[in-house]
Design a protein around this motif. Sequence first.
Motif, PDB file in Angstrom:
ATOM      1  N   LYS A  26       0.848  -1.206   0.000  1.00  6.43           N
ATOM      2  CA  LYS A  26       0.000   0.000   0.000  1.00  6.43           C
ATOM      3  C   LYS A  26       0.878   1.248   0.000  1.00  6.43           C
ATOM      4  N   ALA A  65       3.290   7.010   1.160  1.00  9.36           N
ATOM      5  CA  ALA A  65       2.386   7.687   0.224  1.00  9.36           C
ATOM      6  C   ALA A  65       1.363   8.536   0.976  1.00  9.36           C
ATOM      7  N   SER A 138       0.118  16.330  -2.604  1.00 10.20           N
ATOM      8  CA  SER A 138      -0.854  15.872  -3.599  1.00 10.20           C
ATOM      9  C   SER A 138      -2.296  16.107  -3.161  1.00 10.20           C
TER      10      SER A 138
HETATM   11  N1  ACO Z   1      -4.020   5.581   0.605  1.00 16.56           N
HETATM   12  C1  ACO Z   1      -4.553   4.358   0.415  1.00 16.56           C
HETATM   13  N2  ACO Z   1      -4.045   3.461  -0.423  1.00 16.56           N
HETATM   14  C2  ACO Z   1      -2.960   3.804  -1.110  1.00 16.56           C
HETATM   15  C3  ACO Z   1      -2.343   5.050  -0.976  1.00 16.56           C
HETATM   16  C4  ACO Z   1      -2.907   5.958  -0.062  1.00 16.56           C
HETATM   17  N3  ACO Z   1      -2.380   7.158   0.176  1.00 16.56           N
HETATM   18  N4  ACO Z   1      -1.280   5.098  -1.791  1.00 16.56           N
HETATM   19  C5  ACO Z   1      -1.227   3.910  -2.432  1.00 16.56           C
HETATM   20  N5  ACO Z   1      -2.250   3.130  -2.018  1.00 16.56           N
HETATM   21  C6  ACO Z   1      -2.552   1.770  -2.451  1.00 16.56           C
HETATM   22  C7  ACO Z   1      -3.280   1.734  -3.784  1.00 16.56           C
HETATM   23  O1  ACO Z   1      -4.651   1.962  -3.630  1.00 16.56           O
HETATM   24  C8  ACO Z   1      -2.946   0.342  -4.247  1.00 16.56           C
HETATM   25  O2  ACO Z   1      -3.793  -0.562  -3.548  1.00 16.56           O
HETATM   26  P1  ACO Z   1      -4.345  -1.901  -4.307  1.00 16.56           P
HETATM   27  O3  ACO Z   1      -3.107  -2.683  -4.648  1.00 16.56           O
HETATM   28  O4  ACO Z   1      -5.172  -2.556  -3.256  1.00 16.56           O
HETATM   29  O5  ACO Z   1      -5.071  -1.425  -5.504  1.00 16.56           O
HETATM   30  C9  ACO Z   1      -1.540   0.133  -3.726  1.00 16.56           C
HETATM   31  O6  ACO Z   1      -1.364   1.055  -2.668  1.00 16.56           O
HETATM   32  C10 ACO Z   1      -0.471   0.384  -4.747  1.00 16.56           C
HETATM   33  O7  ACO Z   1      -0.697   1.666  -5.283  1.00 16.56           O
HETATM   34  P2  ACO Z   1      -0.462   2.011  -6.834  1.00 16.56           P
HETATM   35  O8  ACO Z   1      -1.140   3.318  -7.073  1.00 16.56           O
HETATM   36  O9  ACO Z   1      -0.846   0.876  -7.686  1.00 16.56           O
HETATM   37  O10 ACO Z   1       1.144   2.160  -6.825  1.00 16.56           O
HETATM   38  P3  ACO Z   1       2.091   2.939  -7.859  1.00 16.56           P
HETATM   39  O11 ACO Z   1       3.468   2.529  -7.477  1.00 16.56           O
HETATM   40  O12 ACO Z   1       1.644   2.771  -9.261  1.00 16.56           O
HETATM   41  O13 ACO Z   1       1.906   4.501  -7.499  1.00 16.56           O
HETATM   42  C11 ACO Z   1       1.755   6.343  -5.930  1.00 16.56           C
HETATM   43  C12 ACO Z   1       2.408   4.999  -6.273  1.00 16.56           C
HETATM   44  C13 ACO Z   1       2.151   7.428  -6.960  1.00 16.56           C
HETATM   45  C14 ACO Z   1       2.284   6.709  -4.540  1.00 16.56           C
HETATM   46  C15 ACO Z   1       0.217   6.195  -5.938  1.00 16.56           C
HETATM   47  O14 ACO Z   1      -0.144   5.044  -5.190  1.00 16.56           O
HETATM   48  C16 ACO Z   1      -0.501   7.396  -5.324  1.00 16.56           C
HETATM   49  O15 ACO Z   1      -0.686   8.386  -5.981  1.00 16.56           O
HETATM   50  N6  ACO Z   1      -0.895   7.261  -4.027  1.00 16.56           N
HETATM   51  C17 ACO Z   1      -1.577   8.340  -3.340  1.00 16.56           C
HETATM   52  C18 ACO Z   1      -0.598   9.435  -2.947  1.00 16.56           C
HETATM   53  C19 ACO Z   1      -1.355  10.506  -2.192  1.00 16.56           C
HETATM   54  O16 ACO Z   1      -1.844  11.439  -2.799  1.00 16.56           O
HETATM   55  N7  ACO Z   1      -1.448  10.362  -0.873  1.00 16.56           N
HETATM   56  C20 ACO Z   1      -2.263  11.190  -0.044  1.00 16.56           C
HETATM   57  C21 ACO Z   1      -1.563  12.464   0.248  1.00 16.56           C
HETATM   58  S1  ACO Z   1      -2.648  13.586   1.024  1.00 16.56           S
HETATM   59  C22 ACO Z   1      -2.558  13.183   2.642  1.00 16.56           C
HETATM   60  O17 ACO Z   1      -1.739  12.430   3.084  1.00 16.56           O
HETATM   61  C23 ACO Z   1      -3.481  13.895   3.616  1.00 16.56           C
END
Ligand code: ACO
Length: 274
Positions: A26, A65, A138
């Motif tokens: 995740k 993330a 983000s």
């Molecule tokens: N919350 C929940 N699940 C997440 C998060 C997150 N922040 N980030 C990644 N995951 C999960 C995905 O849903 C996915 O789950 P699944 O396998 O069950 O479908 C798994 O982790 C892998 O994620 P991918 O997106 O497939 O990984 P990839 O390496 O292609 O991309 C990246 C990585 C760019 C980090 C992408 O996952 C992403 O954009 N995540 C969210 C980043 C974000 O904006 N976080 C929140 C910031 S705001 C805050 O913290 C208040």
Amino acid sequence: MANDVDTVSYDVRDGIAWLRFNRPDKRNAMSPTLNRAMMEALDELEFREDVGVLVLTGEGSAWTAGMDLKEYFRESEADGLKGVRRAQRESYGWWRRLRWFQKPTIAMVNGWCFGGGYGPLFACDLAFAADESKFGLSEINWGILPGGGATKVAVELLPFRKAMYHAMLGEPVDGKTAAEWGLVNESLPLAELEARVTEVAKKLLEKNPVALKATKDAVRRVGVMTYDEAEDYLVRAQEAANSYDATGRKEGIRQFIDEKSYKPGLGAYDKSRS
Ligand code: ACO
């Protein structure tokens, strides 16, 4: 000694505690479970005599993330205000604990670092990133403001225009840019990251630990004080440190002035002899 508590893992080697976000599947998103596990791990590690420095890093391709959109936001909100406040307490709680941690702390950013990840990033005293890592506020991309301290971190660490652009555009930057901007101390290829962090941690291990805690707290505290307040705080902080470390500075003076065994301008005194 190793201890895997699901979402968090750590081991202690040669005075360094390597603490890891451990939800690589995740991308190490911070769920309430992970936040609770982090607090427990910090609790376990903080006053251990075999821990002199703590390094926070991540398993897999992410540092973290950010907040877990499903478990931290959606599921907590489903429990109403009580759930939301609880989730906030648990995350902010371990970041605060980390900000004022007894031992020096280093963020070793191996990959993705988004949003809420800026909380623990700022909480660590020093930060080293892989060139390959990516940093981003983000939040704007999914429709919220950078909360949980993230906006504050951007403003603390970045010049105004960069902070504003970073928060409003939600474009990630790589480790090198993060270092140029001051989000981290240095950026270097991922393959060299652990060796560099180990080198810095070893240098910290040579220093007087009471003086290190007083120093890191002072750097965080004086920023919001007037000059006179800071001057007064620093006098009192040193005098308070003296009560925990009666001989340290005297031994440091002795080894330089009398023994001539080291030069304070170039390195630390031998604290094993105090
Ligand atoms: N919350 C929940 N699940 C997440 C998060 C997150 N922040 N980030 C990644 N995951 C999960 C995905 O849903 C996915 O789950 P699944 O396998 O069950 O479908 C798994 O982790 C892998 O994620 P991918 O997106 O497939 O990984 P990839 O390496 O292609 O991309 C990246 C990585 C760019 C980090 C992408 O996952 C992403 O954009 N995540 C969210 C980043 C974000 O904006 N976080 C929140 C910031 S705001 C805050 O913290 C208040």
